[in-house]
Design an enzyme around this catalytic site. Structure first.
Site, mmCIF file in Angstrom:
data_model
loop_
_atom_site.group_PDB
_atom_site.id
_atom_site.type_symbol
_atom_site.label_atom_id
_atom_site.label_comp_id
_atom_site.label_asym_id
_atom_site.label_seq_id
_atom_site.Cartn_x
_atom_site.Cartn_y
_atom_site.Cartn_z
ATOM 1 N N ALA A 153 -17.330 -102.732 -28.500
ATOM 2 C CA ALA A 153 -18.459 -101.982 -27.945
ATOM 3 C C ALA A 153 -19.369 -102.890 -27.132
ATOM 4 O O ALA A 153 -19.823 -102.527 -26.035
ATOM 5 C CB ALA A 153 -19.242 -101.303 -29.060
ATOM 6 N N TYR A 154 -19.644 -104.078 -27.647
ATOM 7 C CA TYR A 154 -20.496 -105.023 -26.930
ATOM 8 C C TYR A 154 -19.844 -105.424 -25.598
ATOM 9 O O TYR A 154 -20.495 -105.412 -24.551
ATOM 10 C CB TYR A 154 -20.734 -106.251 -27.796
ATOM 11 C CG TYR A 154 -21.512 -107.352 -27.108
ATOM 12 C CD1 TYR A 154 -22.851 -107.189 -26.796
ATOM 13 C CD2 TYR A 154 -20.904 -108.557 -26.786
ATOM 14 C CE1 TYR A 154 -23.573 -108.198 -26.177
ATOM 15 C CE2 TYR A 154 -21.613 -109.577 -26.166
ATOM 16 C CZ TYR A 154 -22.940 -109.392 -25.860
ATOM 17 O OH TYR A 154 -23.641 -110.402 -25.238
ATOM 18 N N ALA A 155 -18.555 -105.759 -25.650
ATOM 19 C CA ALA A 155 -17.856 -106.152 -24.424
ATOM 20 C C ALA A 155 -17.803 -105.004 -23.421
ATOM 21 O O ALA A 155 -17.857 -105.227 -22.209
ATOM 22 C CB ALA A 155 -16.450 -106.636 -24.754
ATOM 23 N N THR A 157 -20.136 -102.791 -22.923
ATOM 24 C CA THR A 157 -21.420 -102.750 -22.209
ATOM 25 C C THR A 157 -21.490 -103.849 -21.166
ATOM 26 O O THR A 157 -22.028 -103.649 -20.074
ATOM 27 C CB THR A 157 -22.619 -102.871 -23.169
ATOM 28 O OG1 THR A 157 -22.677 -104.173 -23.763
ATOM 29 C CG2 THR A 157 -22.570 -101.808 -24.256
ATOM 30 N N LYS A 158 -20.938 -104.998 -21.468
ATOM 31 C CA LYS A 158 -20.994 -106.110 -20.522
ATOM 32 C C LYS A 158 -19.989 -105.936 -19.376
ATOM 33 O O LYS A 158 -20.222 -106.419 -18.264
ATOM 34 C CB LYS A 158 -20.754 -107.431 -21.254
ATOM 35 C CG LYS A 158 -21.873 -107.785 -22.225
ATOM 36 C CD LYS A 158 -23.235 -107.845 -21.524
ATOM 37 C CE LYS A 158 -24.333 -108.375 -22.422
ATOM 38 N NZ LYS A 158 -25.627 -108.521 -21.718
#
Length: 245
Positions: A153-155, A157-158
């Site tokens: 999920a973090y990746a 967004t990036k």
């Protein structure tokens, strides 16, 4: 307030970690810095005090990066204080880790609001405001290449940050404004080190051929380069990770 600095920077998320190092490095480069913070006024004040004690210029201004009204007010206040904006650095972001199958969607929404919408809001204002010769530096992550479990999920967004950054660089044709992203690898901030054993930190450090974690100052050096002398680097993602990916 009259500024004697020739350039002015807004650094989001500048009250700690990488953001603080970026603010202090730009100030050392002779740039007047707006130290943006979301909630920790005292830490932002410490950054301002450190910069001014070294002879630099800095002001702390709060705001929610995902709120277009609050960010517009921040840009307007910066213009009133210093006469304009030359550099915008988006270090503000949150990271909530979980395997994709187990992630609470509320956590995904929180990350998306800050990391994607927040970057979009600030990038939009930067595109409208930056003076010729200016630079916008957004923040991605080396996890987009490392593909580590738990970071989906973090990746994601990036990955969105990288896409908007590369497209915006081309949309600003003729404006003499560069738009790039920095993608740090594992960096020794208090947030990163919290809860990790010495053994685990050592294993992570060994992932790159330099055999150490990055420091906030390592990342700030890359930002300083893109914000200042690197006028021929545009529409790129700079991976600052010691060669890990």
């Amino acid at each position: 307030m009259d500024s004697t600095a020739s350039r002015v920077a807004i650094v989001t998320g500048a009250s700690g970690g990488i953001g603080r190092a970026v603010a202090e490095r730009l100030a050392a480069d002779g740039v007047a810095v707006v130290v943006h913070y979301a909630g920790n006024k005292s830490r932002a004040g410490e950054v301002v005090d450190t910069i001014t004690a070294s002879g630099g210029q800095a002001t702390a201004i709060s705001g929610d990066v995902a709120d277009e009204g609050e960010m517009a007010a921040l840009f307007e206040q910066t213009g009133r204080l210093y006469g304009g904006v030359d550099v915008v650095v988006n270090t503000a972001g949150i990271m909530l880790l979980s395997p994709l199958a187990d992630l609470d969607l509320a956590d995904f929404d929180r990350m998306h609001r800050t990391n994607v919408r927040g970057t979009f809001v600030v990038s939009q204002l930067a595109a409208r405001t930056l003076r010729p010769g200016g630079a916008l530096v957004n923040f991605s992550t080396s996890v987009t290449r490392l593909q580590q479990p738990g970071y989906a999920a973090y990746a994601a967004t990036k990955g969105a940050v990288e896409a908007m950054t590369l497209i915006l660089a081309r949309e600003l044709r003729g404006k003499d404004v560069t738009v790039n992203a920095v993608a740090p690898g594992p960096t020794a901030t208090p947030l990163f080190l919290e809860g990790k054993s010495e053994q685990l930190v050592g294993q992570i450090a060994a992932l790159n051929p330099m055999e150490r974690l990055g420091s906030p100052e390592d990342i700030a050096e890359a930002v300083s380069f893109l914000a200042g002398p690197a006028r021929w680097i545009n529409g790129q993602v700079l991976f600052a990770n010691g060669g890990a990916a």
